[in-house]
Enzyme design. Structure first.
Site, PDB file in Angstrom:
ATOM      1  N   SER A 142     -53.684  64.767  84.867  1.00 23.08           N
ATOM      2  CA  SER A 142     -53.604  64.606  86.310  1.00 23.08           C
ATOM      3  C   SER A 142     -52.240  65.125  86.734  1.00 23.08           C
ATOM      4  CB  SER A 142     -53.742  63.134  86.705  1.00 23.08           C
ATOM      5  OG  SER A 142     -53.310  62.913  88.038  1.00 23.08           O
ATOM      6  N   THR A 143     -52.151  65.548  87.986  1.00 22.12           N
ATOM      7  CA  THR A 143     -50.820  65.890  88.500  1.00 22.12           C
ATOM      8  C   THR A 143     -49.863  64.736  88.270  1.00 22.12           C
ATOM      9  OG1 THR A 143     -51.622  67.411  90.197  1.00 22.12           O
ATOM     10  CG2 THR A 143     -49.507  66.344  90.623  1.00 22.12           C
ATOM     11  N   SER A 320      -6.756  84.523 105.365  1.00 20.43           N
ATOM     12  CA  SER A 320      -6.841  84.506 106.818  1.00 20.43           C
ATOM     13  C   SER A 320      -7.072  85.902 107.360  1.00 20.43           C
ATOM     14  CB  SER A 320      -5.551  83.930 107.419  1.00 20.43           C
ATOM     15  OG  SER A 320      -5.553  84.028 108.824  1.00 20.43           O
ATOM     16  N   SER A 321      -7.789  85.952 108.470  1.00 18.65           N
ATOM     17  CA  SER A 321      -7.982  87.221 109.162  1.00 18.65           C
ATOM     18  C   SER A 321      -6.871  87.484 110.166  1.00 18.65           C
ATOM     19  CB  SER A 321      -9.332  87.201 109.892  1.00 18.65           C
ATOM     20  OG  SER A 321      -9.343  86.176 110.876  1.00 18.65           O
TER      21      SER A 321
END
Length: 471
Positions: A142-143, A320-321
């Protein structure tokens, strides 16, 4: 039948399935019904391999009991072995979160294995009157016993991989503990100066915390070795013949190499998810302590000019940009986020286990999904933290030494040698003037320079464990 398709039927009627698919009508309906995460069960190869192992064990048990013809059992076993070798994983297409207590996952496995076994026997896919997904691949099952057993097996394998990753990270911390064993620094409690210690002792603590958690995780994994294979629907063993449960367990243990045991009470085992709750709580413990260690690394490396700057983390990427030259502690940060996820997953697992009703818990798919994410993400986090951060950490020795000499907390170490009253006066003056404790002790003649230098040696001020580990 239409071009490029074969016609299959189930309880609800007929549907066209792509000719090239190894899955069938049950899998098709599940894929349509559960477009939830976009993550198919194939994303969890350990689960797919475990399902194949369970189906192979069942086939061999059924063969031994005279329920399944040898040619069918051999074809099923061969198909399962191919899956465990990595083949056909792309055919496991149902969403990992699904209704039905894992039935869709079980049927997906039944259909893929059946169609591959049909090919091995010389038939075409979908020719189920020669070998059927339910009647042959799912025979005596069975599952409700297949799915939990497969989840247990998959989880054990994943936990072993996490344990290896934790050992790798623990060793990285231990190496640094040995390297930093003689570097004096100030210990802190509540972010305030406390007493001197060594940087080696600090890193040794991180290694020991991991070692403790490895032990707890290994213990929790032992609970996963109890399986309910043979329980069928609710634990009564209906439709499974006498001797099947033990035969299937024996074959599964041989296939997986795991010391699996059949639960003493299969009715209890089929509905109880306590082992998952226990394991998840240990994963949460690991996450909390790992995140704490990463918090420390970020704080100790803060700066480089306006923070503690006691250690340097290896630069990983520009931070950081907009701020040139800024480098962020991105590796500890990503580990922190994994920890937050694991803690959230623990709540999900807790609620799913609690929501079970009567003889079955229908929510094991979300338990699997949450456990698998927690285990696999923690594993990668440990490897990443060790390889891309801890192994490259360096110490700012002079900064650490200066902080000790300038800290009022140093007076605690000198208290036994100059007396409490003198120590209090030194602490008060150091605080009001900003001067160092050592400087004031020498100025007032409380200790000769050579004696003070001896008392400030790491092995004196840091006490037991100065060599980097507990003693």
């Amino acid at each position: 039948m239409t071009a490029g398709h074969r016609r299959e039927h189930d309880l609800l009627g007929y549907r066209d399935v792509p000719t090239g698919a190894y899955w069938g009508v049950h899998t098709l309906r599940a894929a349509e019904n559960f477009p939830i995460t976009g993550t198919a069960i194939s994303a969890y190869p350990h689960l797919i391999n475990a399902l194949a192992a369970v189906k192979e064990a069942a086939a061999r048990a059924n063969e031994g009991l005279g329920l399944l013809a040898t040619d069918k059992a051999s074809a099923i076993a061969t198909a399962c072995q191919e899956i465990r070798d990595g083949r056909l994983h792309d055919q496991f297409i149902v969403d990992v979160i699904q209704g039905g207590a894992g039935t869709s996952t079980n049927m997906n496995a039944n259909e893929v294995i059946a169609n591959r076994a049909l090919e091995i026997l010389g038939y075409v896919r979908g020719d189920y009157h020669h070998l059927h997904p339910n009647e042959d691949v799912n025979l005596s099952q069975s599952t409700n016993d297949v799915y939990p057993t497969a989840v247990n097996v998959a989880t054990i394998v994943m936990v072993h991989e996490l344990l290896d990753a934790m050992a790798f990270l623990r060793e990285a911390f231990a190496v640094k503990a040995e390297k930093f064993r003689d570097i004096l620094k100030m210990g802190r409690t509540q972010l305030q100066d406390a007493v001197p210690m060594t940087l080696g002792q600090e890193f040794s603590a991180y290694a020991v915390m991991l070692e403790e958690d490895q032990s707890r995780l290994a213990e929790s994994a032992l609970l996963m070795h109890e399986i309910n294979l043979g329980a069928t629907a609710i634990g009564t063993g209906l439709n499974a013949p006498a001797g099947y449960a033990e035969a299937a367990r024996r074959h599964l243990a041989a296939i997986t190499g795991l010391p699996l045991v059949t639960a003493a009470n299969l009715v209890e085992a089929t509905q109880d998810c306590g082992a998952f709750v226990h394991l998840s709580s240990v994963l949460k413990r690991i996450a909390v302590k790992l995140s704490k260690s990463c918090n420390d690394l970020r704080l100790l490396s803060s700066g480089p000019r306006a923070g503690l700057a006691e250690i340097n983390l290896p630069p990983a990427q520009a931070g950081s940009s907009i701020m040139p030259g800024k480098v962020n502690p991105v590796i500890p940060e990503v580990v922190n986020q994994v920890a937050f996820e694991v803690i959230g997953n623990d709540i999900t697992i807790t609620m799913a286990a609690e929501a079970g009703q009567l003889q079955l818990n229908a929510f094991e798919p979300i338990i699997l999904h949450s456990l698998a994410k927690s285990i696999t993400h923690l594993r990668v986090a440990c490897l990443t933290l060790a390889g891309r951060c801890v192994s490259g950490i360096t110490a700012n020795t002079e900064t650490l030494r200066a902080a000790v000499e300038n800290s009022i907390g140093l007076v605690t170490a000198l208290n036994p040698h100059i007396g409490y009253t003198a120590a209090t006066a030194i602490a008060k003056e150091a605080h009001s003037t900003g001067r160092g404790v050592a400087e004031l002790v020498l100025e007032k003649g409380l200790l000769p320079a050579d004696r003070l230098a001896a008392l400030l040696r790491p092995e004196e001020v840091a006490g037991a464990g100065v060599r980097g580990g507990p003693e």
